[in-house]
Design a protein around this motif. Sequence first.
Motif, PDB file in Angstrom:
ATOM      1  N   HIS A  33       0.816  -1.219   0.000  1.00  0.00           N
ATOM      2  CA  HIS A  33       0.000   0.000   0.000  1.00  0.00           C
ATOM      3  C   HIS A  33       0.847   1.267   0.000  1.00  0.00           C
ATOM      4  N   GLY A  34       0.176   2.394  -0.227  1.00  0.00           N
ATOM      5  CA  GLY A  34       0.810   3.710  -0.148  1.00  0.00           C
ATOM      6  C   GLY A  34       0.272   4.486   1.044  1.00  0.00           C
ATOM      7  N   PHE A  35       0.308   5.806   0.937  1.00  0.00           N
ATOM      8  CA  PHE A  35      -0.246   6.693   1.968  1.00  0.00           C
ATOM      9  C   PHE A  35      -1.357   7.531   1.337  1.00  0.00           C
ATOM     10  N   LEU A  99       4.549  -9.012  -6.923  1.00  0.00           N
ATOM     11  CA  LEU A  99       4.387  -7.844  -6.062  1.00  0.00           C
ATOM     12  C   LEU A  99       3.587  -6.774  -6.798  1.00  0.00           C
ATOM     13  N   VAL A 100       2.610  -6.200  -6.090  1.00  0.00           N
ATOM     14  CA  VAL A 100       1.795  -5.122  -6.658  1.00  0.00           C
ATOM     15  C   VAL A 100       1.901  -3.927  -5.706  1.00  0.00           C
ATOM     16  N   GLY A 101       2.442  -2.802  -6.202  1.00  0.00           N
ATOM     17  CA  GLY A 101       2.669  -1.645  -5.348  1.00  0.00           C
ATOM     18  C   GLY A 101       1.959  -0.403  -5.862  1.00  0.00           C
ATOM     19  N   LYS A 102       1.521   0.426  -4.941  1.00  0.00           N
ATOM     20  CA  LYS A 102       0.813   1.670  -5.259  1.00  0.00           C
ATOM     21  C   LYS A 102       1.445   2.806  -4.472  1.00  0.00           C
ATOM     22  N   ASP A 103       1.551   3.990  -5.098  1.00  0.00           N
ATOM     23  CA  ASP A 103       2.120   5.138  -4.403  1.00  0.00           C
ATOM     24  C   ASP A 103       3.523   4.733  -3.926  1.00  0.00           C
ATOM     25  N   PHE A 104       3.906   5.062  -2.678  1.00  0.00           N
ATOM     26  CA  PHE A 104       5.266   4.732  -2.265  1.00  0.00           C
ATOM     27  C   PHE A 104       5.492   3.224  -2.169  1.00  0.00           C
TER      28      PHE A 104
END
Length: 314
Positions: A33-35, A99-104
């Motif tokens: 997740h991100g912020f 891996l799936v990443g969003k924002d930071f």
Amino acid sequence: MMEKIQHSEVEVKGLKLHVAEIGSGSKAVVFLHGFPEIWYTWRHQMISVANAGYRAIAFDFRGYGLSEQPVEPEKETMFDLVPEVVGLLDAINISKAFLVGKDFGAIPGYLTAAVHPERVAAVITLGIPFILPGPSAVQNHHLPKGFYITRWQEPGRAEADFGRFPVKSVIRNIYTLFSKSEIPIAADDQEIMDLFDPSTPLPPWFSEEDLSTYASLYEKSGFRYALQVPYRSAKVETGLSDVKVTVPALLIVGEQDYFLKFPGMEDYIRKGVVKNFVPNLETVYIPEGSHFMHEQVPEKVNQLIIEFLDKQSI
């Protein structure tokens, strides 16, 4: 399906992390997740990839949500999240994952793939291309001094700004402000929270129930770690050089994402400069996609994720 998501505590590097999981497929997809988010931000994607036959795992990074805080948050950097991702895979007996990443969350996603390619089958990121943390990562000097990252990097400033409001209002303000296509920039006599117009409704894809879920978890964790990682540690060198992400990668870009207006960012992505670091990168665009496109248009994002995953081997 939300009630089928199982929750547990997993100890990684001496800290208990909150982990959410659904699906029993042999191939694991780990969401980062991100912020201002926590595991819950991935609810639509988790259910969708589980229905497609994958094991979906989302967790709260250390210092976020229901995960434990490190002893000295101010000493933490983005790079500390790489051993956290690998440690989580070890703790739940996964040898290799998507891996799936969003924002930071995109940054530890790419860095884990660069440093531990044997543990990562492929990387998918939303909005954020490969960026190596360090002094040149965010070109603050190209933006007005009221740029939100500059403001949040100043010790004590965001704490005082956020502290004027209940946690729920802070999350509401950030979600609403950051779903627009303009970069949040405050005037000299304003703080970032002052940019929010209280009469603005929540985005139609973000319910009061969603807001309450986020708020309850930030009421527990506060913002101390979140302001350090990513914002105040963004300029800290990782100690890495000549970084290459060699695994297959997908970048999903929302064309209404304010991040695309960061200095040089659109050229970096559209002209393919990012492929110098991620040679096996495929980029797709969602014209109406905002910074929160995974919640705004989940069906589109889910379809792109699953189509990409289905093409990969593990």
